[in-house]
Enzyme design. Structure first.
Site, PDB file in Angstrom:
ATOM      1  CG  ASN A   7      15.896   2.663  -3.691  1.00 54.31           C
ATOM      2  OD1 ASN A   7      16.711   2.198  -2.882  1.00 54.31           O
ATOM      3  ND2 ASN A   7      14.887   3.340  -3.085  1.00 54.31           N
ATOM      4  CE  LYS A   9      12.309   0.785  -2.203  1.00 47.59           C
ATOM      5  NZ  LYS A   9      10.740   0.766  -1.921  1.00 47.59           N
ATOM      6  CG  HIS A  92      12.928   6.644  -1.259  1.00 46.28           C
ATOM      7  ND1 HIS A  92      11.860   6.077  -0.352  1.00 46.28           N
ATOM      8  CD2 HIS A  92      12.778   6.140  -2.165  1.00 46.28           C
ATOM      9  CE1 HIS A  92      11.142   5.127  -1.184  1.00 46.28           C
ATOM     10  NE2 HIS A  92      11.951   5.058  -2.540  1.00 46.28           N
ATOM     11  CD  GLU A  94      10.805   2.807   1.119  1.00 43.50           C
ATOM     12  OE1 GLU A  94      12.014   2.630   1.193  1.00 43.50           O
ATOM     13  OE2 GLU A  94       9.760   2.451   0.202  1.00 43.50           O
ATOM     14  CD  GLU A 165      10.578   6.867  -5.895  1.00 47.04           C
ATOM     15  OE1 GLU A 165      10.720   5.859  -6.572  1.00 47.04           O
ATOM     16  OE2 GLU A 165      10.944   7.016  -4.804  1.00 47.04           O
ATOM     17  N   GLY A 171       5.870   0.195  -4.081  1.00 45.35           N
ATOM     18  CA  GLY A 171       5.881  -1.431  -3.343  1.00 45.35           C
ATOM     19  C   GLY A 171       4.688  -1.715  -3.295  1.00 45.35           C
ATOM     20  CB  SER A 208       4.439  -0.610  -8.672  1.00 49.87           C
ATOM     21  OG  SER A 208       4.406  -0.732  -7.458  1.00 49.87           O
TER      22      SER A 208
END
Ligand code: PEP
Length: 247
Positions: A7, A9, A92, A94, A165, A171, A208
């Site tokens: 991904n 992003k 996701h 985010e 996730e 991240g 990560s």
């Protein structure tokens, strides 16, 4: 078969992403596992041009469920389909966090993608606060139920992928231990059964993941693949994760 997905992003300009796509084409050797990249929208046509015939698939990071119309700034399933995209991320963390996407809206995206034969990669995961409150199972169950229960009859392990996730691991450099991730994924299979969904869906781990931990994660029973953010932005590290068995 495992699934190794990157991904990207909101990273890279179109020209920088052409360089990355070419480096991935030169570095990554596809074996028996499925390899997918999710570049930004502006680089998907380049992914099609550069990756076609390599065995590496490409997809989008988002989609709007409507067929077309007055949705300024959005991209439809048919637009994606014409670029050869086979996959699309949905939900996701985010997007849930910064764009307030609801369970029902995410379910509409899944439905629209599947109607066109694209494979949704549907992301779920708990925040650190939710983990500390000991409510991981109920959070994941709610995320799955609110989007996917209405689609229970249509989901199979061929037309749909789940990604677990944990938000606190995305991240941050903090990876769930392989044991922890595997246990939560076993719990997710239990939730799928409880909700009348297929328990044999592919479930990817994200958060990560990197070359150093890819093998330990992928060797676990319930971890069917990896959704990789930061470590997918360099052809070398992405390639190393695609070759996880050799590490
Ligand atoms: C992601 O955003 O899907 C992700 C897993 O990111 P990272 O690997 O950078 O934690």
């Amino acid at each position: 078969m495992k699934i190794i997905a990157g991904n990207w992003k909101m990273n890279g300009t179109p020209s920088a992403n052409v360089t990355l796509l070419e480096a991935i084409k030169d570095t990554v050797t596809v074996g028996e596992d499925k390899v997918i990249v999710f570049p930004p929208f502006l680089s998907i046509a380049d992914a099609q041009r550069i990756l076609k015939g390599t065995g590496i698939a490409w997809g989008a990071q988002n989609v709007h469920p409507a067929e077309s119309g007055a949705y300024t700034g959005e991209v439809s399933v048919s637009m994606l389909k014409e670029t050869g995209a086979e996959y699309c991320l949905v939900g996701h963390s985010e997007r849930r966090q910064y764009f307030g996407e609801s369970g029902q809206f995410l379910g509409d995206k899944v439905k629209a993608l599947m109607a066109a034969g694209l494979i949704p990669v549907f992301c779920i995961g708990e925040s650190l606060a939710q983990r500390e409150q000991g409510i991981v199972g109920s959070v994941l169950k709610e995320q799955i139920a609110s989007s996917l229960v209405p689609l229970a009859d249509t989901l199979t392990n061929e037309n749909f992928i789940l990604a677990y996730e944990p938000v606190w691991a995305i991240g941050t450099g903090k990876t769930a231990t392989p044991e922890d991730a595997n246990n939560t994924m076993a719990e997710i299979r239990g939730i799928l059964t409880e909700l009348g969904l297929p328990r044999d869906l592919y479930i990817l781990y994200g958060g990560s993941a990197k070359p150093e931990n890819a093998k330990a994660l992928l060797s676990k029973e319930h971890i069917d693949g990896l959704l990789i953010g930061g470590a997918s932005l360099k052809a070398d590290s992405f390639g190393a994760m695609v070759n996880w068995k050799e590490r």
